[in-house]
Design a protein around this motif. Structure first.
Motif, PDB file in Angstrom:
ATOM      1  N   THR A 180      38.546 -34.698 -89.711  1.00  0.00           N
ATOM      2  CA  THR A 180      37.771 -35.252 -90.831  1.00  0.00           C
ATOM      3  C   THR A 180      36.644 -36.139 -90.320  1.00  0.00           C
ATOM      4  N   ILE A 181      36.974 -37.024 -89.397  1.00  0.00           N
ATOM      5  CA  ILE A 181      35.977 -37.955 -88.864  1.00  0.00           C
ATOM      6  C   ILE A 181      34.872 -37.207 -88.124  1.00  0.00           C
ATOM      7  N   ARG A 182      35.239 -36.210 -87.336  1.00  0.00           N
ATOM      8  CA  ARG A 182      34.220 -35.435 -86.607  1.00  0.00           C
ATOM      9  C   ARG A 182      33.276 -34.703 -87.566  1.00  0.00           C
ATOM     10  N   LEU A 183      33.834 -34.223 -88.671  1.00  0.00           N
ATOM     11  CA  LEU A 183      32.994 -33.561 -89.681  1.00  0.00           C
ATOM     12  C   LEU A 183      32.052 -34.569 -90.340  1.00  0.00           C
ATOM     13  N   LEU A 184      32.575 -35.758 -90.652  1.00  0.00           N
ATOM     14  CA  LEU A 184      31.740 -36.786 -91.277  1.00  0.00           C
ATOM     15  C   LEU A 184      30.623 -37.250 -90.341  1.00  0.00           C
ATOM     16  N   LEU A 185      30.913 -37.255 -89.043  1.00  0.00           N
ATOM     17  CA  LEU A 185      29.912 -37.673 -88.061  1.00  0.00           C
ATOM     18  C   LEU A 185      28.941 -36.553 -87.710  1.00  0.00           C
ATOM     19  N   GLY A 186      29.193 -35.353 -88.219  1.00  0.00           N
ATOM     20  CA  GLY A 186      28.322 -34.222 -87.913  1.00  0.00           C
ATOM     21  C   GLY A 186      28.504 -33.668 -86.521  1.00  0.00           C
ATOM     22  N   LEU A 187      29.671 -33.948 -85.905  1.00  0.00           N
ATOM     23  CA  LEU A 187      29.918 -33.487 -84.537  1.00  0.00           C
ATOM     24  C   LEU A 187      30.418 -32.053 -84.496  1.00  0.00           C
ATOM     25  N   ILE A 188      31.015 -31.596 -85.602  1.00  0.00           N
ATOM     26  CA  ILE A 188      31.450 -30.201 -85.709  1.00  0.00           C
ATOM     27  C   ILE A 188      31.004 -29.670 -87.070  1.00  0.00           C
ATOM     28  N   LEU A 189      30.922 -28.348 -87.180  1.00  0.00           N
ATOM     29  CA  LEU A 189      30.481 -27.714 -88.416  1.00  0.00           C
ATOM     30  C   LEU A 189      31.683 -27.364 -89.285  1.00  0.00           C
TER      31      LEU A 189
END
Length: 302
Positions: free
Chosen positions: A47-56
């Protein structure tokens, strides 16, 4: 609460046939402190990686202050600071040089507050990063995030490696951020930390958000613990609604009660109560109740 700080609609991430995050619908208001819990692999870091735009994402979308996390990552990162559980820093720089560099990256620094945080966390900024313990490296990235006074703090296991005194310094700093109207999104394994700081708590299970609310709203997940000392013999409680896990030790009764405690009190009154103690379930007990005792008798994953 004010405007929405975090908003997701159907946010999903699949790896092959496995959904690491499954249609997450989440809203965090500006000024809220929200805890994010779940066992390892439940989807918190995804969830956090998605919010940070690190993964699609595989499906759905996420927004930070109305900005699309995928399409406007530069703009969203201007509004937030992120702290991970592992501090990957430059080993040859000193703590002071690292904080200076982090400040340049962040674009803004409250220098007086930075110095206050260095003192609060008892950090020696003259030492090189390679000479720091894990806890001291964690202090550096915490100070680096807090000193920018961002609109949103995204924290993924932020107190990893901190001792209990520094944990208290962290809690004090988060309360300061909340009082200033900053939003905090906190993923943590430390239940007492979440319980002490968070206005609301979300619980993930296998990529799905299964509970979201205040601790008061989530009390239905577990039972109240009751201990009563009686004048006479303990009466038969088998027909009392909501009562379970009954233990009798002489004239001392221990049990759990779901829903209303009134039926139990009516029965106990006939036996004469000399002492009565009741306790609401802790967040850890709520968490374990939701998972059906998950983690008991083995490693507790949260």
């Amino acid at each position: 609460m004010g405007a929405t700080a975090i908003h997701t609609e159907g946010l999903t991430k699949r790896y092959g046939g496995v959904a690491a995050l499954d249609h997450l619908d989440l809203d965090v208001s500006q000024g809220e402190v929200v805890g994010f819990l779940g066992p390892n692999g439940a989807g918190k870091t995804t969830t956090i990686r998605l919010l940070l735009g690190l993964i699609l994402p595989s499906e759905g979308r996420g927004e930070i202050f109305g900005l699309d996390c995928q399409r406007q990552p530069v703009e969203t990162h201007r509004r937030l600071a992120f702290v991970a559980g592992e501090a990957n820093l430059w080993p040859s720089l000193t703590g002071a040089e690292t904080l200076h560099l982090l400040g340049r990256v962040q674009g803004q620094v409250d220098e007086a507050y930075r110095d206050e945080l260095v003192a609060r966390f008892e950090l020696d900024p003259t030492k090189k990063i390679r000479a720091y313990s894990k806890g001291n490296r964690q202090k550096v990235i915490l100070i680096g995030a807090l000193m920018a006074r961002p609109d949103l703090l995204v924290l993924d296991e932020p107190t990893s490696g901190l001792d209990p005194l520094m944990e208290q310094a962290f809690r004090h700093s988060i309360r300061e951020a909340r009082d200033l109207g900053q939003t905090v999104f906190l993923s943590s394994h430390i239940m007492s930390e979440v319980e002490a700081l968070c206005d609301r708590v979300g619980i993930l299970r296998a990529g799905k958000l299964v509970e979201m609310g205040t601790l008061t709203e989530m009390r239905h997940l577990s039972a109240v613990s009751v201990e009563a000392t009686l004048d006479g013999a303990v009466p038969d409680l088998s027909g009392v609604p909501g009562v379970s896990a009954v233990q009798v030790d002489g004239r001392v009764l221990r049990c759990h009660v779901r829903d209303s405690i009134e039926p139990l009190l009516k029965v106990l009154a006939t036996a004469g109560v000399t002492k009565l103690l009741s306790r609401e379930p802790s967040l850890e007990e709520l968490f374990l109740a939701l998972y059906g005792g998950y983690g008991q008798g083995g490693e507790t994953q949260s």
